[in-house]
Design a protein around this motif. Structure first.
Motif, PDB file in Angstrom:
ATOM      1  N   HIS A 162      55.896  42.470  23.389  1.00 40.20           N
ATOM      2  CA  HIS A 162      55.395  41.108  23.239  1.00 40.20           C
ATOM      3  C   HIS A 162      54.192  40.941  24.177  1.00 40.20           C
ATOM      4  CE1 HIS A 162      58.761  39.322  20.867  1.00 40.20           C
ATOM      5  NE2 HIS A 162      59.422  40.349  21.390  1.00 40.20           N
ATOM      6  N   PRO A 163      53.095  40.341  23.704  1.00 40.72           N
ATOM      7  CA  PRO A 163      51.869  40.285  24.510  1.00 40.72           C
ATOM      8  C   PRO A 163      51.907  39.187  25.581  1.00 40.72           C
ATOM      9  CG  PRO A 163      51.507  39.218  22.394  1.00 40.72           C
ATOM     10  CD  PRO A 163      52.904  39.783  22.344  1.00 40.72           C
ATOM     11  N   LEU A 164      52.527  39.491  26.710  1.00 39.01           N
ATOM     12  CA  LEU A 164      52.651  38.542  27.810  1.00 39.01           C
ATOM     13  C   LEU A 164      52.099  39.166  29.087  1.00 39.01           C
ATOM     14  CD1 LEU A 164      56.270  37.379  27.002  1.00 39.01           C
ATOM     15  CD2 LEU A 164      54.231  35.945  26.823  1.00 39.01           C
ATOM     16  N   PHE A 165      51.371  38.389  29.869  1.00 35.99           N
ATOM     17  CA  PHE A 165      50.891  38.860  31.161  1.00 35.99           C
ATOM     18  C   PHE A 165      51.955  38.562  32.205  1.00 35.99           C
ATOM     19  CE2 PHE A 165      48.763  38.230  35.240  1.00 35.99           C
ATOM     20  CZ  PHE A 165      48.132  39.462  35.377  1.00 35.99           C
ATOM     21  N   VAL A 166      52.372  39.580  32.939  1.00 38.81           N
ATOM     22  CA  VAL A 166      53.425  39.439  33.938  1.00 38.81           C
ATOM     23  C   VAL A 166      52.810  39.060  35.285  1.00 38.81           C
ATOM     24  CG1 VAL A 166      55.259  40.625  35.199  1.00 38.81           C
ATOM     25  CG2 VAL A 166      54.907  41.105  32.764  1.00 38.81           C
ATOM     26  N   VAL A 167      53.351  38.027  35.899  1.00 41.84           N
ATOM     27  CA  VAL A 167      52.911  37.587  37.218  1.00 41.84           C
ATOM     28  C   VAL A 167      53.963  37.971  38.252  1.00 41.84           C
ATOM     29  CG1 VAL A 167      52.364  35.578  38.656  1.00 41.84           C
ATOM     30  CG2 VAL A 167      51.618  35.650  36.268  1.00 41.84           C
ATOM     31  N   ASP A 168      53.528  38.626  39.320  1.00 42.62           N
ATOM     32  CA  ASP A 168      54.434  38.900  40.430  1.00 42.62           C
ATOM     33  C   ASP A 168      53.697  38.635  41.742  1.00 42.62           C
ATOM     34  OD1 ASP A 168      52.743  41.076  40.701  1.00 42.62           O
ATOM     35  OD2 ASP A 168      54.240  42.573  40.127  1.00 42.62           O
ATOM     36  N   ALA A 169      54.364  38.928  42.850  1.00 41.44           N
ATOM     37  CA  ALA A 169      53.755  38.668  44.159  1.00 41.44           C
ATOM     38  C   ALA A 169      52.478  39.473  44.350  1.00 41.44           C
ATOM     39  CB  ALA A 169      54.765  38.981  45.267  1.00 41.44           C
ATOM     40  N   TYR A 170      52.432  40.680  43.806  1.00 43.40           N
ATOM     41  CA  TYR A 170      51.223  41.501  43.914  1.00 43.40           C
ATOM     42  C   TYR A 170      50.052  40.837  43.182  1.00 43.40           C
ATOM     43  CZ  TYR A 170      54.181  45.430  45.497  1.00 43.40           C
ATOM     44  OH  TYR A 170      55.036  46.247  46.182  1.00 43.40           O
ATOM     45  N   THR A 171      50.318  40.272  42.007  1.00 44.91           N
ATOM     46  CA  THR A 171      49.260  39.587  41.250  1.00 44.91           C
ATOM     47  C   THR A 171      48.654  38.465  42.079  1.00 44.91           C
ATOM     48  OG1 THR A 171      50.566  39.979  39.238  1.00 44.91           O
ATOM     49  CG2 THR A 171      48.740  38.411  39.080  1.00 44.91           C
ATOM     50  N   ARG A 172      49.509  37.663  42.677  1.00 45.14           N
ATOM     51  CA  ARG A 172      49.027  36.531  43.477  1.00 45.14           C
ATOM     52  C   ARG A 172      48.216  37.025  44.676  1.00 45.14           C
ATOM     53  NH1 ARG A 172      51.863  31.590  42.374  1.00 45.14           N
ATOM     54  NH2 ARG A 172      53.608  31.888  40.915  1.00 45.14           N
ATOM     55  N   ARG A 173      48.701  38.054  45.360  1.00 43.95           N
ATOM     56  CA  ARG A 173      48.001  38.564  46.529  1.00 43.95           C
ATOM     57  C   ARG A 173      46.615  39.091  46.166  1.00 43.95           C
ATOM     58  NH1 ARG A 173      50.444  43.851  48.949  1.00 43.95           N
ATOM     59  NH2 ARG A 173      52.216  42.492  49.413  1.00 43.95           N
ATOM     60  N   ILE A 174      46.545  39.883  45.109  1.00 46.67           N
ATOM     61  CA  ILE A 174      45.271  40.507  44.733  1.00 46.67           C
ATOM     62  C   ILE A 174      44.250  39.454  44.307  1.00 46.67           C
ATOM     63  CG2 ILE A 174      44.167  41.997  43.014  1.00 46.67           C
ATOM     64  CD1 ILE A 174      46.846  43.658  43.088  1.00 46.67           C
ATOM     65  N   PHE A 175      44.652  38.528  43.432  1.00 50.27           N
ATOM     66  CA  PHE A 175      43.686  37.542  42.961  1.00 50.27           C
ATOM     67  C   PHE A 175      43.351  36.503  44.025  1.00 50.27           C
ATOM     68  CE2 PHE A 175      44.608  39.451  38.888  1.00 50.27           C
ATOM     69  CZ  PHE A 175      43.367  39.379  38.250  1.00 50.27           C
ATOM     70  N   ALA A 176      44.268  36.261  44.959  1.00 52.81           N
ATOM     71  CA  ALA A 176      43.940  35.364  46.074  1.00 52.81           C
ATOM     72  C   ALA A 176      42.853  35.963  46.952  1.00 52.81           C
ATOM     73  CB  ALA A 176      45.189  35.082  46.904  1.00 52.81           C
ATOM     74  N   ARG A 177      42.786  37.278  47.031  1.00 52.99           N
ATOM     75  CA  ARG A 177      41.729  37.930  47.801  1.00 52.99           C
ATOM     76  C   ARG A 177      40.445  38.075  46.988  1.00 52.99           C
ATOM     77  NH1 ARG A 177      45.686  42.489  50.664  1.00 52.99           N
ATOM     78  NH2 ARG A 177      46.547  41.049  52.232  1.00 52.99           N
ATOM     79  N   LEU A 178      40.598  38.336  45.710  1.00 50.83           N
ATOM     80  CA  LEU A 178      39.406  38.497  44.863  1.00 50.83           C
ATOM     81  C   LEU A 178      38.660  37.177  44.684  1.00 50.83           C
ATOM     82  CD1 LEU A 178      40.728  40.772  41.982  1.00 50.83           C
ATOM     83  CD2 LEU A 178      38.918  41.376  43.585  1.00 50.83           C
ATOM     84  N   VAL A 179      39.369  36.161  44.237  1.00 46.36           N
ATOM     85  CA  VAL A 179      38.761  34.865  43.884  1.00 46.36           C
ATOM     86  C   VAL A 179      39.606  33.738  44.486  1.00 46.36           C
ATOM     87  CG1 VAL A 179      37.488  35.559  41.819  1.00 46.36           C
ATOM     88  CG2 VAL A 179      39.917  35.112  41.637  1.00 46.36           C
ATOM     89  N   PRO A 180      39.550  33.544  45.804  1.00 49.05           N
ATOM     90  CA  PRO A 180      40.466  32.620  46.472  1.00 49.05           C
ATOM     91  C   PRO A 180      40.339  31.168  46.063  1.00 49.05           C
ATOM     92  CG  PRO A 180      38.755  33.384  47.979  1.00 49.05           C
ATOM     93  CD  PRO A 180      38.657  34.229  46.749  1.00 49.05           C
ATOM     94  N   ASP A 181      39.168  30.753  45.573  1.00 41.48           N
ATOM     95  CA  ASP A 181      38.995  29.343  45.230  1.00 41.48           C
ATOM     96  C   ASP A 181      39.167  29.060  43.747  1.00 41.48           C
ATOM     97  OD1 ASP A 181      36.727  30.796  44.678  1.00 41.48           O
ATOM     98  OD2 ASP A 181      35.333  29.168  45.169  1.00 41.48           O
ATOM     99  N   GLU A 182      39.637  30.038  42.963  1.00 40.29           N
ATOM    100  CA  GLU A 182      39.874  29.795  41.537  1.00 40.29           C
ATOM    101  C   GLU A 182      41.011  28.786  41.361  1.00 40.29           C
ATOM    102  OE1 GLU A 182      38.991  30.108  37.592  1.00 40.29           O
ATOM    103  OE2 GLU A 182      37.979  31.299  39.110  1.00 40.29           O
ATOM    104  N   ILE A 183      42.165  29.065  41.978  1.00 39.36           N
ATOM    105  CA  ILE A 183      43.288  28.132  42.068  1.00 39.36           C
ATOM    106  C   ILE A 183      43.999  28.422  43.390  1.00 39.36           C
ATOM    107  CG2 ILE A 183      43.669  27.912  39.573  1.00 39.36           C
ATOM    108  CD1 ILE A 183      46.044  29.832  39.863  1.00 39.36           C
ATOM    109  N   ALA A 184      44.975  27.609  43.733  1.00 44.62           N
ATOM    110  CA  ALA A 184      45.793  27.882  44.923  1.00 44.62           C
ATOM    111  C   ALA A 184      46.851  28.910  44.523  1.00 44.62           C
ATOM    112  CB  ALA A 184      46.442  26.600  45.428  1.00 44.62           C
TER     113      ALA A 184
END
Length: 270
Positions: A162-184
């Motif tokens: 099923h085409p779903l993107f999985v979110v985990d703690a690693y996802t949040r950590r990586i994107f918080a460093r890449l684009v911190p002001d996209e969302i909280a």
């Protein structure tokens, strides 16, 4: 439409580095990790019942390292319990002994047995369950024991395509460093994080499964709690599968350094 072309609008993605660009950079560094083009399967399967094995693994890995889960799955397989009727008949004490030292092993043992019984009673088998329409199946999975949003999406993506993107703690950590002001990233709901990334990606289960694998690999090699941006990568070996860690001999840095807000900011301060 070309492979790797997003099917959804990317209007909400405000930065020059998009999720799809992140994915492409990771693949160029690690190679394909999931699917027929992978050198070794990112999710190793040892039993002849891969869909049930993925369901079990998705539950066991909650707050537990994969190294520990892999050993538990091997013991369950040797005991004949990667089998839905056998698991449904098992005792909590027997399953708990086999999956120890997974975190919350007693609760997970009871949950796995209850899950096996629920799948048997509602659907008959795992394959029938996974053939349900995506939205309906997700709602139904969330009513089952030990299944939350992340676990449901892992099961649906890796066991059911099923085409779903999985979110985990690693996802949040990586994107918080890449684009911190996209969302909280640390406070946003699971659905918010999932939506903002998935909207910029193709609805392709193979790509989505590989992207999740790539992000996990990045997080355990470079984007750790204490980052190793300039390398060398951490030499954690989390699977006994031959060849899984063949890229560990490389000594270069994180492939996202040039587009990472956190890295660029810290480099300017140093």
């Amino acid at each position: 439409m070309q492979p790797g072309t997003p099917t959804n609008s990317m209007a909400s993605w405000r930065h020059r580095v998009t999720p799809l660009e992140v994915y492409r950079r990771l693949v160029s560094h690690f190679g394909v990790l999931y699917g027929p083009d992978a050198h070794q399967p990112w999710w190793p399967i040892i039993s002849p019942n891969p869909q049930l094995e993925i369901v079990i693994g998705a539950v066991l890995v909650q707050q537990t390292r994969w190294e520990t889960v892999e050993g538990a799955i091997e013991r369950l397989y040797q005991a004949g319990l990667i089998d839905l009727p056998a698991l449904a008949r098992a005792t909590v004490a027997d399953v708990a002994e086999l999956i120890y030292p997974c975190a919350f092993y007693r609760q997970k043992a009871a949950g796995l047995i209850a899950l096996a019984r629920a799948i048997s009673e509602r659907y008959g088998d795992v394959a029938t369950m996974l053939r349900r329409p995506t939205a309906m199946l997700r709602r139904e999975l969330l009513t089952l024991p030990r299944i939350g949003p992340e676990t449901a999406d892992v099961i649906m993506l890796y066991a059911g395509d099923h085409p779903l993107f999985v979110v985990d703690a690693y996802t949040r950590r990586i994107f918080a460093r890449l684009v911190p002001d996209e969302i909280a990233w640390d406070r946003a709901s699971y659905h918010q994080v999932q939506h903002i990334i998935a909207a910029a990606l193709p609805s392709d289960p193979r790509l989505l499964a590989d992207f999740h694998a790539q992000l996990n690999e990045l997080a355990v090699r470079y984007c750790l709690s204490r980052p190793r941006c300039d390398g060398p990568p951490a030499r954690r070996v989390y699977s006994r599968q031959p060849g899984r860690n063949s890229f560990l001999d490389r000594h270069d840095g994180c492939p996202l350094r040039s587009v990472c807000t956190w890295y660029q900011g810290h480099r300017q301060l140093s």
